[in-house]
Design a protein around this motif. Structure first.
Motif, short mmCIF file in Angstrom:
data_model
loop_
_atom_site.label_atom_id
_atom_site.label_comp_id
_atom_site.label_asym_id
_atom_site.label_seq_id
_atom_site.Cartn_x
_atom_site.Cartn_y
_atom_site.Cartn_z
N ARG A 137 0.83 -1.21 0.00
CA ARG A 137 0.00 0.00 0.00
C ARG A 137 0.87 1.26 0.00
O ARG A 137 0.64 2.19 -0.76
CB ARG A 137 -0.94 0.00 1.20
CG ARG A 137 -1.87 1.19 1.25
CD ARG A 137 -2.83 1.10 2.42
NE ARG A 137 -3.78 2.20 2.40
CZ ARG A 137 -3.55 3.38 2.93
NH1 ARG A 137 -2.38 3.62 3.52
NH2 ARG A 137 -4.46 4.33 2.87
N THR A 138 1.87 1.25 0.86
CA THR A 138 2.77 2.41 0.94
C THR A 138 3.50 2.59 -0.39
O THR A 138 3.63 3.71 -0.89
CB THR A 138 3.78 2.22 2.07
OG1 THR A 138 3.08 2.11 3.30
CG2 THR A 138 4.76 3.38 2.14
N PHE A 139 3.95 1.49 -0.92
CA PHE A 139 4.71 1.53 -2.16
C PHE A 139 3.89 2.09 -3.30
O PHE A 139 4.43 2.78 -4.19
CB PHE A 139 5.17 0.11 -2.50
CG PHE A 139 6.33 0.04 -3.44
CD1 PHE A 139 6.12 -0.25 -4.78
CD2 PHE A 139 7.62 0.24 -3.00
CE1 PHE A 139 7.18 -0.32 -5.66
CE2 PHE A 139 8.69 0.17 -3.86
CZ PHE A 139 8.47 -0.12 -5.19
N SER A 140 2.60 1.84 -3.29
CA SER A 140 1.75 2.29 -4.40
C SER A 140 1.28 3.73 -4.24
O SER A 140 0.94 4.38 -5.23
CB SER A 140 0.54 1.36 -4.52
OG SER A 140 -0.29 1.49 -3.37
N ILE A 141 1.26 4.22 -3.02
CA ILE A 141 0.71 5.55 -2.76
C ILE A 141 1.76 6.65 -2.87
O ILE A 141 1.49 7.73 -3.39
CB ILE A 141 0.05 5.59 -1.38
CG1 ILE A 141 -1.21 4.74 -1.36
CG2 ILE A 141 -0.28 7.03 -0.96
CD1 ILE A 141 -1.84 4.63 0.00
N TYR A 142 2.94 6.38 -2.32
CA TYR A 142 3.92 7.44 -2.14
C TYR A 142 5.08 7.38 -3.14
O TYR A 142 5.45 6.31 -3.61
CB TYR A 142 4.50 7.38 -0.72
CG TYR A 142 3.46 7.55 0.35
CD1 TYR A 142 2.98 6.45 1.07
CD2 TYR A 142 2.94 8.81 0.65
CE1 TYR A 142 2.01 6.61 2.04
CE2 TYR A 142 1.98 8.97 1.63
CZ TYR A 142 1.52 7.86 2.32
OH TYR A 142 0.57 8.02 3.28
N HIS A 143 5.65 8.55 -3.38
CA HIS A 143 6.95 8.62 -4.03
C HIS A 143 7.98 8.27 -2.96
O HIS A 143 7.85 8.65 -1.81
CB HIS A 143 7.22 10.02 -4.56
CG HIS A 143 6.08 10.64 -5.29
ND1 HIS A 143 5.64 10.20 -6.52
CD2 HIS A 143 5.26 11.68 -4.95
CE1 HIS A 143 4.63 10.92 -6.92
NE2 HIS A 143 4.36 11.83 -6.00
N ILE B 294 15.12 10.59 -5.42
CA ILE B 294 13.73 10.20 -5.29
C ILE B 294 13.30 9.46 -6.54
O ILE B 294 13.76 9.78 -7.64
CB ILE B 294 12.82 11.41 -5.02
CG1 ILE B 294 11.41 10.96 -4.63
CG2 ILE B 294 12.80 12.36 -6.21
CD1 ILE B 294 10.54 12.09 -4.07
N ILE B 295 12.45 8.45 -6.36
CA ILE B 295 11.85 7.77 -7.49
C ILE B 295 10.35 8.03 -7.40
O ILE B 295 9.71 7.74 -6.39
CB ILE B 295 12.19 6.27 -7.53
CG1 ILE B 295 11.64 5.63 -8.80
CG2 ILE B 295 11.74 5.52 -6.28
CD1 ILE B 295 12.28 4.28 -9.13
N TRP B 296 9.84 8.63 -8.45
CA TRP B 296 8.44 9.03 -8.48
C TRP B 296 7.55 7.83 -8.78
O TRP B 296 8.02 6.80 -9.26
CB TRP B 296 8.26 10.13 -9.53
CG TRP B 296 9.16 11.30 -9.30
CD1 TRP B 296 10.32 11.59 -9.96
CD2 TRP B 296 9.00 12.33 -8.32
NE1 TRP B 296 10.88 12.73 -9.45
CE2 TRP B 296 10.09 13.21 -8.45
CE3 TRP B 296 8.03 12.59 -7.35
CZ2 TRP B 296 10.23 14.34 -7.64
CZ3 TRP B 296 8.18 13.71 -6.55
CH2 TRP B 296 9.27 14.57 -6.69
N ARG B 297 6.29 7.99 -8.53
CA ARG B 297 5.37 6.89 -8.75
C ARG B 297 5.37 6.43 -10.20
O ARG B 297 5.11 5.26 -10.50
CB ARG B 297 3.97 7.29 -8.31
CG ARG B 297 3.81 7.36 -6.80
CD ARG B 297 2.43 7.86 -6.41
NE ARG B 297 1.39 7.00 -6.98
CZ ARG B 297 0.09 7.32 -6.97
NH1 ARG B 297 -0.30 8.46 -6.45
NH2 ARG B 297 -0.79 6.49 -7.47
N ASP B 298 5.68 7.33 -11.12
CA ASP B 298 5.70 6.94 -12.52
C ASP B 298 7.03 6.28 -12.92
O ASP B 298 7.21 5.92 -14.09
CB ASP B 298 5.42 8.13 -13.44
CG ASP B 298 6.51 9.18 -13.39
OD1 ASP B 298 6.38 10.20 -14.11
OD2 ASP B 298 7.50 9.01 -12.66
N GLY B 299 7.94 6.16 -11.96
CA GLY B 299 9.21 5.49 -12.21
C GLY B 299 10.35 6.41 -12.60
O GLY B 299 11.51 5.97 -12.66
N SER B 300 10.06 7.66 -12.84
CA SER B 300 11.13 8.60 -13.14
C SER B 300 11.91 8.92 -11.87
O SER B 300 11.44 8.66 -10.76
CB SER B 300 10.57 9.87 -13.76
OG SER B 300 9.67 10.52 -12.88
#
Length: 123
Positions: A27-33, A50-56
């Motif tokens: 859950r944490t992994f999917s919600i946060y950068h 930082i790794i953003w939710r979109d993978g950048s």
């Protein structure tokens, strides 16, 4: 409750490499950068990557081209591979969850923190 399990770190000579990992819940992994910050003795905590939710990814200038942040969604784990380490990289490294993208370069941009892991680079 958000929790992180950090591992890795240790002592390495200048020019060497180390890897850090930070495991959390799905859950944490999917919600946060997910970011890495560090704090050297007597200094303020500073942004590393930082790794953003979109993978950048985004890096501090001081570690660009030496450090690589990545993630494994199947393991809900974020990694920080550190190469060409320098004595000035010595610090406690923290993984943290960022709620937004507007103040990710400051500790206030992160809501949850790991326990920290020590990285020491000898000259």
């Amino acid at each position: 409750q958000v929790q992180f399990v950090e591992s890795g770190g240790g002592l390495v000579q200048a020019g060497g490499s180390l890897g850090l990992s930070c495991a959390t819940s799905a859950r944490t992994f999917s919600i946060y950068h997910m970011g890495w910050l560090r704090q050297a003795p007597g200094k303020e905590r500073e942004f590393v990557a930082i790794i953003w939710r979109d993978g950048s990814t985004t890096y501090a200038d001081s570690v660009k081209d030496r450090f690589t942040i990545s993630r494994d969604s199947a393991k809900n784990t974020v990694y920080l591979q550190m190469n060409s380490l320098k004595p000035e990289d010595t610090a406690v490294y923290y993984c943290a969850a960022a709620t937004g993208s507007y103040n990710y370069k400051t500790p206030t941009g992160y809501k949850y923190w790991g326990q920290g892991t020590q990285v020491t680079v000898s000259s």
